[in-house]
Design an enzyme around this catalytic site. Structure first.
Site, PDB file in Angstrom:
ATOM      1  N   GLY A 142       6.740 -10.769 -28.331  1.00  0.00           N
ATOM      2  CA  GLY A 142       7.481  -9.549 -28.012  1.00  0.00           C
ATOM      3  C   GLY A 142       8.981  -9.763 -27.939  1.00  0.00           C
ATOM      4  CB  SER A 202       2.672 -10.543 -35.566  1.00  0.00           C
ATOM      5  OG  SER A 202       3.195  -9.875 -34.484  1.00  0.00           O
ATOM      6  CG  ASP A 243       9.048 -10.578 -39.758  1.00  0.00           C
ATOM      7  OD1 ASP A 243      10.252 -10.714 -40.038  1.00  0.00           O
ATOM      8  OD2 ASP A 243       8.622  -9.670 -39.027  1.00  0.00           O
ATOM      9  CD  GLU A 256      17.155  -7.856 -38.637  1.00  0.00           C
ATOM     10  OE1 GLU A 256      16.078  -8.160 -39.176  1.00  0.00           O
ATOM     11  OE2 GLU A 256      17.933  -8.681 -38.139  1.00  0.00           O
ATOM     12  CG  LEU A 259      12.210 -14.804 -31.374  1.00  0.00           C
ATOM     13  CD1 LEU A 259      12.223 -15.936 -30.345  1.00  0.00           C
ATOM     14  CD2 LEU A 259      13.492 -14.842 -32.213  1.00  0.00           C
TER      15      LEU A 259
HETATM   16  C1  GLA Z   1      10.361  -6.528 -38.353  1.00  0.00           C
HETATM   17  C2  GLA Z   1       9.505  -6.400 -39.609  1.00  0.00           C
HETATM   18  C3  GLA Z   1      10.246  -6.943 -40.842  1.00  0.00           C
HETATM   19  C4  GLA Z   1      11.638  -6.339 -40.956  1.00  0.00           C
HETATM   20  C5  GLA Z   1      12.382  -6.417 -39.619  1.00  0.00           C
HETATM   21  C6  GLA Z   1      13.698  -5.700 -39.642  1.00  0.00           C
HETATM   22  O1  GLA Z   1      10.550  -7.878 -38.042  1.00  0.00           O
HETATM   23  O2  GLA Z   1       8.297  -7.107 -39.461  1.00  0.00           O
HETATM   24  O3  GLA Z   1       9.490  -6.698 -42.002  1.00  0.00           O
HETATM   25  O4  GLA Z   1      11.591  -5.024 -41.432  1.00  0.00           O
HETATM   26  O5  GLA Z   1      11.613  -5.896 -38.546  1.00  0.00           O
HETATM   27  O6  GLA Z   1      14.602  -6.333 -40.485  1.00  0.00           O
END
Ligand code: GLA
Length: 353
Positions: free
Chosen positions: A98, A104, A148, A16, A101
């Site tokens: 929100g 977007s 993501d 993360e 998950l």
């Molecule tokens: C969000 C961002 C990702 C990543 C996470 C944290 O989901 O869109 O790019 O930085 O937070 O790991």
């Protein structure tokens, strides 16, 4: 001619706030997904309809709100030289919004997949995550990393996606929990989100500042010994990123060796690092993690950007109800909103139906 494309939401198993530090991540796609149907139009504009709201745009004006994710994809494809056909788009989704998950990214990647198919555009799959990320960074204005959009595009059913966010090399890691008698319980804390974008920006800027102070391109290149070079307020933030990258590598090693239960302690250590060093958890997710562990989970952690969102708990398959029930009880006792749980199985990335 109509085309329909789908793209999933994701959870991140571990890694993360490492993606924008050129580090490692290990997400898998959810069965929850966004569906986009696209049809060419003779009008010189695009339209997008979701839940009875239709937004028309032609890129002469900046689109804001939820449709910005759609206009951003059209914009980025055109910037990259693709002749995107004018189209009417319809969006449906069962990715919770929100909840951390990646609703977007699911929207961006579904739109990108649908428009590429509709226009017969030769957009290499490997480039799609970067294009969708750029739509979000430069059009929507959210400085997210590449995790993501990569997860929503590249994940495979039954696998977690090991991604090196510097080289963009990927490896599909078999992640079959059912065969092991295990389950990944996802609990949406439903904690009210506040200031998430601002907190995210600050963390990202601090990581870049830390890398610059150490004299490396990104925190991916830093070691724990380098922490002594940092201003004290940057130390815990950098320590999170450095230790988290190692936890991703250790998790991948355990999974490749078939030691699935052994990833539990790494998940829990990741949570502690997000709570104590990176400071992105809230009481709801901390309580969910503690309760899951007390109720017998092998490991538990918040997933996603932080300040609410979902917790993952690795549990025995026959313990799902017990752990979920314990978390519900603990939330009630603390006066939190009731959480919402489901068991996640790794699903397929974006594709045309
Ligand atoms: C969000 C961002 C990702 C990543 C996470 C944290 O989901 O869109 O790019 O930085 O937070 O790991």
């Amino acid at each position: 001619m109509n085309v329909t494309a789908v793209a999933p939401g994701r959870v991140n198993l571990i890694g993360e706030h490492t993606d924008y530090c050129d580090g490692f991540v290990l997400p898998f796609a959810l069965p929850h997904r966004t569906t986009v149907t696209a049809a060419k139009t003779a009008e010189s504009r695009w339209s997008v309809t979701s839940r009875d709201e239709t937004v028309l745009f032609d890129l002469s004006n900046k689109v804001v709100g939820w449709a910005a994710y759609v206009a951003g994809v059209v914009w980025v494809l055109r910037e990259a030289g693709f002749d995107v056909p004018f189209a009417d788009l319809t969006v449906e989704s069962d990715v919770p919004m929100g909840a951390g998950l990646s609703s977007s990214a699911a929207l961006e990647c579904a739109v990108l997949t649908a428009l590429a198919e509709l226009g017969g555009l030769d957009v290499p799959v490997a480039q799609r995550p970067s294009l969708a990320q750029r739509a979000e960074n430069d059009y929507v204005g959210m400085p997210c990393g590449i995790m993501d959009q990569s997860a929503s595009t590249l994940c495979r059913a039954g696998h977690a996606l090991f991604l090196d966010c510097r080289t963009l090399e990927t490896e599909q890691i078999p992640f079959d929990l059912t065969g092991e008698g295990l389950a990944m319980l996802v609990m949406d804390s439903r904690a009210p989100h506040a200031h998430v974008d601002g907190e995210y920006r600050m963390r990202r800027a601090a990581c870049e500042e830390a890398a610059a102070s150490i004299g490396v391109a990104a925190l991916r290149d830093a070691t724990l010994a380098d922490l002594s070079l940092l201003d004290p307020h940057l130390v815990p933030l950098a320590r999170h990123v450095i230790t988290e990258n190692q936890r991703v590598l250790d998790t991948v090693a355990h999974l490749k060796a078939g030691r699935v239960r052994d990833i539990g302690p790494l998940m829990t250590a990741s949570h502690a690092s997000m709570r104590d060093d990176f400071k992105i958890t809230v009481p709801e997710v901390d309580v969910a993690v503690e309760t899951a562990l007390q109720a017998g989970a092998y490991g538990a952690r918040m997933t996603g950007g932080g300040f609410g969102g979902c917790v993952l708990a690795l549990v025995d398959r026959d313990a799902v109800t017990t752990v979920e029930g314990a978390i519900h009880k603990a939330f009630a006792a603390n006066g939190f909103n009731p959480p919402a749980g489901f068991v996640a199985t790794p699903a397929e990335g974006a594709h045309v139906l």
